[in-house]
Design an enzyme around this catalytic site. Structure first.
Site, PDB file in Angstrom:
ATOM      1  N   LYS A   1       0.884  -1.171   0.000  1.00  0.00           N
ATOM      2  CA  LYS A   1       0.000   0.000   0.000  1.00  0.00           C
ATOM      3  C   LYS A   1       0.920   1.218   0.000  1.00  0.00           C
ATOM      4  O   LYS A   1       1.548   1.534   1.008  1.00  0.00           O
ATOM      5  CB  LYS A   1      -0.901  -0.010   1.231  1.00  0.00           C
ATOM      6  CG  LYS A   1      -1.899   1.131   1.239  1.00  0.00           C
ATOM      7  CD  LYS A   1      -2.879   0.958   2.390  1.00  0.00           C
ATOM      8  CE  LYS A   1      -3.924   2.047   2.432  1.00  0.00           C
ATOM      9  NZ  LYS A   1      -3.471   3.401   2.248  1.00  0.00           N
TER      10      LYS A   1
ATOM     11  N   LYS B   1      -3.149  -2.337   7.498  1.00  0.00           N
ATOM     12  CA  LYS B   1      -2.286  -1.211   7.854  1.00  0.00           C
ATOM     13  C   LYS B   1      -1.168  -1.658   8.796  1.00  0.00           C
ATOM     14  O   LYS B   1      -1.408  -2.396   9.758  1.00  0.00           O
ATOM     15  CB  LYS B   1      -3.115  -0.117   8.539  1.00  0.00           C
ATOM     16  CG  LYS B   1      -4.226   0.435   7.664  1.00  0.00           C
ATOM     17  CD  LYS B   1      -3.715   1.492   6.725  1.00  0.00           C
ATOM     18  CE  LYS B   1      -3.482   2.745   7.481  1.00  0.00           C
ATOM     19  NZ  LYS B   1      -3.828   3.945   6.769  1.00  0.00           N
TER      20      LYS B   1
ATOM     21  N   CYS C   1      21.136  34.445  17.476  1.00  0.00           N
ATOM     22  CA  CYS C   1      22.075  35.107  18.369  1.00  0.00           C
ATOM     23  C   CYS C   1      23.161  35.679  17.457  1.00  0.00           C
ATOM     24  O   CYS C   1      23.820  34.935  16.723  1.00  0.00           O
ATOM     25  CB  CYS C   1      22.684  34.088  19.339  1.00  0.00           C
ATOM     26  SG  CYS C   1      24.139  34.742  20.157  1.00  0.00           S
TER      27      CYS C   1
HETATM   28  S1  IVH Z   1      -6.554  -0.143  -4.627  1.00  0.00           S
HETATM   29  C1  IVH Z   1     -10.813   0.311  -5.960  1.00  0.00           C
HETATM   30  N1  IVH Z   1      -4.002  -0.545  -4.238  1.00  0.00           N
HETATM   31  O1  IVH Z   1      -4.798   3.695  -0.560  1.00  0.00           O
HETATM   32  C2  IVH Z   1      -9.328   0.320  -5.840  1.00  0.00           C
HETATM   33  N2  IVH Z   1      -4.957   1.441  -3.357  1.00  0.00           N
HETATM   34  O2  IVH Z   1      -6.514   4.047   1.755  1.00  0.00           O
HETATM   35  C3  IVH Z   1      -8.899   1.060  -4.661  1.00  0.00           C
HETATM   36  N3  IVH Z   1      -3.328   2.897  -2.225  1.00  0.00           N
HETATM   37  O3  IVH Z   1      -7.285   5.548  -2.164  1.00  0.00           O
HETATM   38  C4  IVH Z   1      -7.476   1.318  -4.530  1.00  0.00           C
HETATM   39  N4  IVH Z   1      -1.572   1.634  -2.568  1.00  0.00           N
HETATM   40  O4  IVH Z   1      -4.855   5.852  -2.935  1.00  0.00           O
HETATM   41  C5  IVH Z   1      -5.041   0.286  -4.018  1.00  0.00           C
HETATM   42  N5  IVH Z   1      -1.733  -1.021  -4.017  1.00  0.00           N
HETATM   43  C6  IVH Z   1      -2.768  -0.200  -3.808  1.00  0.00           C
HETATM   44  C7  IVH Z   1      -2.632   1.012  -3.115  1.00  0.00           C
HETATM   45  C8  IVH Z   1      -3.754   1.805  -2.897  1.00  0.00           C
HETATM   46  C9  IVH Z   1      -2.020   2.770  -2.044  1.00  0.00           C
HETATM   47  C10 IVH Z   1      -4.126   4.040  -1.726  1.00  0.00           C
HETATM   48  C11 IVH Z   1      -5.167   4.539  -2.685  1.00  0.00           C
HETATM   49  C12 IVH Z   1      -6.452   4.472  -1.890  1.00  0.00           C
HETATM   50  C13 IVH Z   1      -5.965   4.488  -0.493  1.00  0.00           C
HETATM   51  C14 IVH Z   1      -6.967   3.920   0.467  1.00  0.00           C
END
Ligand code: IVH
Length: 699
Positions: free
Chosen positions: A136, A343, A455
């Site tokens: 993520k 997370k 200073c």
């Molecule tokens: S999938 C319907 N994949 O995380 C598809 N999101 O907290 C939805 N994000 O808004 C997104 N890495 O901006 C997806 N590998 C990943 C991601 C990802 C980061 C972000 C994205 C989303 C947010 C949600």
């Protein structure tokens, strides 16, 4: 994206174009030239494996510019020259996403994932579900629209339904393709989702630049990325080295009579297909598993390696792999039911701001430092957090006894995000800035154009001490064994009164100090002696001239044969030097017109320090695009010297072994890094001699 044969053909073409160089090319052949340039952009920015030197790329780029200037009607919107930004954006237009950009449901524990999997199985009627797991990315989400193979629009997430049109800034991201061959598989229009990031290394460098200008740093790479995307000056956005990863095909329209490519039937294949279409996607990091347990194991294992990645991730995303099953599961108004974020442990925590210490920096700047109740954030106990300057305190309305939210992103220093005003009891007190230097009682001054109080006394003992600490530090003269504690003791003993006094320490007297025997004094003496051989750019950085950091120091060291020659440079001449702008030139000019500084430099030269320049290789050297890590003891040079060569030749240094690493340089008694690298076939494991040959300094 490019087959082996195609790569070879393009490489062959590259050679031919490089021969054209001097003349003008045949304008009919302009598109093949663009193909060659696009290919090299892809090798460099997407694959991180360039096949030509930067200078060669630049020559071809200039040739294209020249050709397009001859007949501007031949310019195409996806020409590599069309990334260049023109002028400022006044406002970003609001645009509607073709499909709403939903957010993700969050999970924190293995049990959350077990529950989620159970629900998905119940809803779909499947016994076991196949999942795809990927990082993520912790950046700013974006949506790209391609129409008839061309990148036509890019937008921020906004409220999920509408975002801001930031196409001009996105065109600056060199790994983002301006066109992709979608029509080959019958796709007319395509919307792709991804994340824009700033790598940790670029973030650190960016914050360093802010610090050099006395501006408060940004909290994390995420803020840096989203702030950059909203810059009105696209050319400036282009300088900040953003990157982008793509992880979702959200919408497509097909040419009549064609069907959705079968590669898009599963998420994992879609990622691989995106990669082949020229987009960076997490193909290497993604894994497909049957059932949730293996997913959980992978998420936990990945968390342990989180810090080794060159960019920030804040968790993993688990997605149902089959697109048919995704459609069956559908979505709520808020998030898809077929995906969930796992997370990682938060890198934020709350604590109480107890008191404020005002520290005097080496340039006299007064930095307020918040002393907070110790709080563990991501496994590290934090009890002290810089508040940068008075403005920072006012803007965030921070008060004594406030509950504050503190963030420690990756290897970034802790940062106060905000105070939680709703928790105030009325007992909070304003933070009062001192009027006099806490170290020497001189009245503080605040130059009109600056955000910091200072200073003004050059004799201020706190500034002298900070100056010596900086001088001896790792990135400056790197005097091993002369740590902060010893410097403070020697300063208190009256032995360290200025920088040159470091080279006249009373060694015999030191031996009687507690914890400093004959042996350690001898080691210290050797380390101090050795520092005299440090190259000029290190000495320049060590002097602590305002606004002159490592990069500018390297530029200065390249510019002059002897440091003292800078005293004869005018401000205009100084500005001709690499990396030196008006403010920096002014500061250097003042430094070299202060007789105390000149005397100090003369004393240092007299002590045997190197004031002569050594011609460093140009900063756009041959290691650009290559990453290195050293392990074990090198025999022919210090590790820091080898690292300096990598940096000087444009290479990147990584902190750990990961698939992003290109070369592991192995010295004697190499340990776990070597073992780990052996498991990743893409890493080249080389010895010191091979490294030296690579950098043009054979044994
Ligand atoms: S999938 C319907 N994949 O995380 C598809 N999101 O907290 C939805 N994000 O808004 C997104 N890495 O901006 C997806 N590998 C990943 C991601 C990802 C980061 C972000 C994205 C989303 C947010 C949600």
């Amino acid at each position: 994206m490019y087959s082996h044969k195609h790569t070879q053909a393009l490489q062959e073409q590259t050679r031919l174009w490089l021969m054209v160089d001097k003349g003008f090319p045949d304008l009919k052949a302009i598109e093949p030239l663009r193909d060659v340039l696009r290919f090299h952009e892809y090798r460099y920015y997407v694959l991180n494996e360039p096949l030509i030197a930067d200078g060669e790329y630049d020559r071809l780029y200039k040739l294209l510019e020249k050709s397009e200037a001859l007949d501007p009607s031949l310019i195409t919107p996806n020409s590599p020259t069309q990334r260049v930004a023109k002028g400022l954006t006044s406002t970003f237009q609001t645009v509607q996403h073709l499909v709403p950009m939903l957010s993700l449901e969050n999970s924190y524990e293995a049990t959350d994932l077990l529950d989620w999997d159970r629900k998905a199985r119940e809803l779909s009627g499947e016994k076991t579900i196949e999942y795809c797991v990927e990082p993520k990315f912790d950046g700013a989400s974006i949506s790209l629209l391609y129409d008839q193979d061309l990148f036509v629009r890019g937008a921020t997430r906004g409220d999920g339904v509408e975002g801001e049109d930031i196409t001009v800034n996105l065109r600056q991201i060199r790994s983002l393709p301006l066109s992709a061959p979608f029509s080959q598989v019958g796709i007319r229009q395509m919307e792709i989702r991804g994340e824009v990031l700033m790598s940790k290394a670029h973030f650190r460098a960016y914050n360093q630049r802010l610090a050099e200008q006395n501006l408060p740093p940004l909290a994390n790479p995420r803020n840096a990325a989203s702030g950059t995307l909203r810059l009105k000056d696209a050319a400036e956005a282009g300088k900040r080295n953003l990157e982008a990863f793509f992880y979702h095909v959200s919408f497509l329209t097909l040419e009549p009579g064609t069907q959705t490519p079968s590669r898009l039937y599963t998420h994992a294949e879609s990622l691989a297909w995106l990669w082949e279409m020229g987009f960076r996607s997490p193909t290497q990091e993604k894994r497909v598993f049957l059932g949730i347990q293996a997913v959980i194991d992978y998420c936990l294992a990945f968390e342990a390696t989180r810090d080794e990645l060159p960019y920030e991730i804040d968790g993993m995303v688990v997605k149902v792999n089959s697109v048919t099953l995704q459609e069956k599961l559908g979505m709520t108004t808020h998030h898809p039911r077929w995906a969930i974020a796992f997370k990682f442990k938060a890198r934020q925590g709350t604590s109480i701001l107890r008191q404020v210490e005002f520290q005097v920096g080496r340039t006299g700047s007064i930095t307020p430092v918040a002393k907070i109740d110790p709080v563990s954030i991501g496994g590290v106990t934090v009890s002290s957090v810089s508040m940068h300057n008075e403005e920072f305190i006012c803007e965030k309305d921070l008060r004594l006894k406030d509950t504050v939210l503190v963030e420690r992103a990756g290897d970034v220093i802790p940062y106060i995000v905000k105070s939680l005003a709703e928790l105030r009891t009325g007992q909070e007190e304003a933070i009062l800035f001192p009027s006099h230097c806490p170290a020497c009682r001189t009245p503080l001054v605040k130059p009109a154009e600056e955000a910091v109080w200072r200073c003004p006394s050059p004799a201020c003992p706190a500034q002298v001490l900070e100056g010596i600490l900086h001088f001896a530090s790792k990135d400056a003269m790197d005097i091993r064994g002369l740590g902060e504690a010893n410097i403070r003791r020697f300063h208190e003993a009256g032995w360290l009164t200025d920088i040159p006094s470091l080279y006249a320490l009373p060694y015999p007297e030191m031996e009687s100090l507690e914890g400093l025997g004959v042996r350690s004094v001898q080691n210290l003496r050797e380390a101090i002696e050795k520092s005299k051989q440090q190259p000029l750019h290190r000495l320049i950085n060590a002097l602590g001239i305002r606004y002159v950091g490592e990069t500018t120091a390297k530029g200065l060291a390249r510019a002059v044969p002897h440091l003292l020659e800078l005293k004869d440079y005018s401000i205009e001449q100084l500005q001709q030097i690499e990396d030196v702008g008006t403010k920096v030139a002014d500061s250097i000019f003042r430094f070299f017109h202060d007789t105390n500084n000149l005397q100090m430099l003369e004393k240092l030269e007299h002590c045997g320090l190197q004031l002569h320049g050594q011609s460093l290789p140009p900063s756009d050297g041959s290691l650009r695009g290559k990453s290195f890590l050293f392990t074990g003891t090198l025999q022919k040079m210090k590790r820091s010297a080898a690292e300096a060569i990598v940096e000087a030749q444009g290479g990147q240094l990584l902190a750990g072994v990961s698939s992003k690493l290109n070369y592991l340089v192995v010295g004697e008694e190499a340990g776990s890094k070597l073992e780990k690298a052996r498991k990743i076939p893409s890493i080249h494991i080389i010895d010191e001699d091979t490294f030296l040959q690579m950098v043009g300094q054979p044994g």
